[in-house]
Design an enzyme around this catalytic site. Structure first.
Site, mmCIF file in Angstrom:
data_model
loop_
_atom_site.group_PDB
_atom_site.id
_atom_site.type_symbol
_atom_site.label_atom_id
_atom_site.label_comp_id
_atom_site.label_asym_id
_atom_site.label_seq_id
_atom_site.Cartn_x
_atom_site.Cartn_y
_atom_site.Cartn_z
ATOM 1 N N ARG A 351 -2.125 2.832 -8.621
ATOM 2 C CA ARG A 351 -1.168 2.295 -9.589
ATOM 3 C C ARG A 351 -0.632 3.364 -10.537
ATOM 4 N NH1 ARG A 351 -2.789 -3.219 -8.590
ATOM 5 N NH2 ARG A 351 -5.045 -3.170 -8.659
ATOM 6 N N VAL A 352 -1.388 4.412 -10.765
ATOM 7 C CA VAL A 352 -0.903 5.437 -11.703
ATOM 8 C C VAL A 352 -0.795 6.819 -11.064
ATOM 9 C CG1 VAL A 352 -1.702 4.291 -13.790
ATOM 10 C CG2 VAL A 352 -3.222 5.829 -12.612
#
Lengths: 505, 165
Positions: A351-352
């Site tokens: 996600r990051v």
């Protein structure tokens, strides 16, 4: 630490053990005891207050020594603290911070830190922008991780999760990141294997193992990840980046379930205690990237979850997926096909990590996603056995070479620039006419050359490379260097590449 | 269950030893309730329990306050034992073996301002030299001479260390 008598005089409160159920004791007295407070018995056994009832106090004993009915207990008026210092690096300790590697006591001045710390707030955190090099090309390119990220590692047993984690630890330890491996309810042989791997790779001095075996009391196993995280926070506060591996949280949940059921707490789903989500979430929240003066430091966490027959819908796996910044799924079917690491890229998420990649890496990843999808479709067509069109054969050709490049042995670490070059060679069809075995051999030679520093000039030029065309130009500019390493002329290969292109036309 | 009748049993019970004797008598009486078919329990327990206990049982029988059936008697004595276990206790550590008179003096002192006599659990520990340690309801107070001496010696030692520096 003070003695029982000293605490008794200091705090003026005493309790008596009324009943004992394995690691849990019920104590009368101690009128002003607080939750999570540390207490100590006459014989020096420490315990943590778990619950406070009207007449009894529920305490979780830490030491494997046996308590006895009627034994006196004193309050310490403090939480459980463990010793931490830089000397812990290169050692194996138990969840109480005591060395268990047989190398003697840990010398030097130590600081005491509370094991149950609250995570830092929003104002202390910084956006994750630096990539965490894992040394595994598949992950670095397709599922990039960032420093300060919490990435879940999931999969059935015997799918290569621990090997993968050790590769990441090796790569990070070489970059002076302090790597902590927390063994939770594992066999002692597993800890030994981890130690031997890290020593063989020459990085053990930058690593620390916190280990609670399956034979230890449930209380110590429960404490292990908290100890690991406390030590990680100490090293982070000294200005070092830290990587912590929690192997594995499924075991941690099982031992916490055991403690809760013995405490007669109402069981929730799958008999786990109702606060199991909070326990894991609060632990993982302590990782992250935080401000430190003008710079930032990070604790990157890699919690491990063991699934059963690939079931991702279980209670603990879904819980931990919700509280982490992505997951890497180890697929048993990929493992059986011989893929190493056996990662299912399409079901893995970061996600990051994407925000940490450069433009070139983004473009390579997009190109690879496209090629891998085409490869999958081509494989499905190939099952029918009829003659395949040229385009499908090309897709199969590229896909097989990509798999060969992504395959990595357990003791091989592939630096990211090497991975990008290797993928550049595949995407530009430099290996189109070579067999898979030849590709593997040349891949190994190139990685070794990178690790020896022979491609320093190429690494230095990477910042100017922003797309696949300029990557291709960079490869052509350094054809002599490739020739020296591979004992073959890369331009010859490029001529074959042109023939393939003409054939496609 | 009405516990006012139990108070009769606890007059002059002020130490753990006496309490334990009373508990033993109550257990014996409970066992005899079932074993004996005699109308008067006091006759059955004669010689098996202390004279004081026997006398109390006789008085209760005379006032018709002791249950007649074995089951009810058993419940009565269960209730008595529960009541005795819940009596407030104070643990004392003394440096000497106290006399009966001394124990009664302490007991009477502690009884003032309280509706029940606390049970004293006295332990003899010569290493406290003098004074006492008291423990009640989880609260611990150390009035022993050893602790006081430790504090004085520590104070003197730190003073001397500071002077040398």
């Amino acid at each position: 630490m003070k003695t029982f008598e000293e605490y008794l005089r200091e705090n003026g409160e005493v309790g008596h053990i009324q009943s004992i159920i394995q690691s849990i004791v019920y104590i009368s007295g101690l009128p002003k005891v607080k939750p999570k407070e540390l207490v100590i018995t006459e014989t020096g056994i420490k315990g943590i207050v778990q619950g406070i009832e009207e007449e009894l106090v529920e305490v979780l004993l830490l030491s494997p020594d046996k308590a006895s009915i009627g034994e006196r207990v004193a309050r310490t008026n403090d939480n459980l603290k463990i010793p931490v210092s830089a000397s812990f690096s290169g050692r194996i300790v138990n969840p109480l911070g005591e060395p268990i590697d047989g190398s003697g006591p840990i010398m030097g001045e130590k600081e005491e830190r509370s094991v149950f710390q609250k995570a830092l707030g929003i104002k202390d955190r910084v956006k994750i922008s630096d990539q965490l090099d894992t040394g595994v090309s598949l992950v670095d390119v397709m599922i990039p991780l960032g420093k300060g990220q919490r990435e879940l590692i999931m999969g059935d047993q015997k799918t290569g999760k621990t090997t993968f984690l050790l590769q990441i630890m090796t790569q990070q330890a070489k970059k002076n990141t302090l790597c902590i491996y927390v063994g939770i309810g594992k066999r002692s042989q597993d800890a030994k294997n981890v130690e031997e791997y890290l020593r063989k790779m020459g990085v053990f001095e930058n690593c620390l193992i916190v280990f609670a075996s399956s034979a230890d009391p449930a209380s110590l196993v429960f404490l292990a990840p908290y100890t690991g995280m406390t030590m990680a926070e100490y090293f982070r506060d000294t200005g070092r980046d830290v990587l912590i591996v929690l192997d594995d949280l499924t075991n941690h949940a099982k031992f916490y379930r055991e403690i809760s059921l013995l405490s007669k707490r109402m069981p929730a789903r799958e008999s786990y205690p109702g606060d199991i989500f909070h326990v894991h979430a609060a632990l993982l929240e302590r990782a992250g990237r935080i401000k430190k003066g003008d710079t930032s430091v990070s604790i990157s966490a890699l919690p491990v979850i063991e699934t059963v027959q690939g079931d991702l819908t279980g209670y603990i796996p879904t819980n931990t997926m919700a509280m982490t910044d992505g997951h890497i799924l180890f697929d048993a079917s990929e493992y059986k096909k011989g893929r190493r690491p056996a990662v299912n890229v399409s079901l893995s998420v970061t996600r990051v990590g994407n925000q940490t990649q450069s433009q070139l890496e983004h473009k390579i990843r997009r190109a690879l996603v496209e090629r891998l999808n085409l490869y999958k479709k081509a494989q499905e067509l190939a099952h029918f056995g009829f003659d395949l069109p040229l385009k499908t054969r090309t897709d199969l050709n590229v896909g097989e070479r990509l798999e060969a490049v992504f395959d990595q042995e357990s003791h091989t670490i592939v630096p990211k620039p090497a991975a990008l070059i290797l993928l550049g060679l595949v995407l530009h069809d430099y290996w189109a006419s070579k067999s898979i075995d030849q590709v593997r051999v040349e891949r190994t030679k190139l990685v070794e050359a990178f690790n020896k520093g022979l491609f320093k000039n190429i690494e230095a030029s990477f910042s100017k490379v922003a797309d696949l065309v300029s990557l291709d130009n960079l490869i052509k500019e350094n054809e002599d260097l490739f020739g020296k390493v591979l004992y073959s002329n890369i331009l010859t290969t490029s001529k074959i590449k042109e023939q393939v292109e003409r054939g496609q036309k | 269950m009405d516990t006012s009748v139990f108070k009769e049993f606890t007059t002059n019970i002020n130490t753990v030893d006496k309490l334990n004797e009373l508990l033993t008598d109550a257990s014996e009486a409970e066992t005899t309730s079932f074993a004996s078919s005699a109308k008067h329990l006091s006759a059955s327990i004669k010689g098996k329990v202390s004279k004081k206990f026997e006398e109390i049982i006789r008085n209760l029988e005379a006032r018709n306050e002791l249950p007649k059936s074995p089951e009810d008697r058993s419940k009565f004595f269960e209730g008595l034992k529960e009541y005795l276990q819940k009596l407030p206790r104070i643990s004392l550590e003394l440096a000497f073996n106290p006399t009966e008179k001394f124990v009664n003096k302490i007991s009477n002192f502690l009884k003032e301002g309280s509706d029940s006599t606390p049970i004293l659990d006295i332990q003899v520990k010569p290493n406290i030299l003098a004074g006492t340690t008291i423990e009640k309801d989880g609260v611990f107070k150390d009035y022993s001479y050893t602790t006081r001496l430790d504090q004085i010696l520590k104070q003197k030692y730190s003073q001397r260390t500071n002077e040398n520096v």
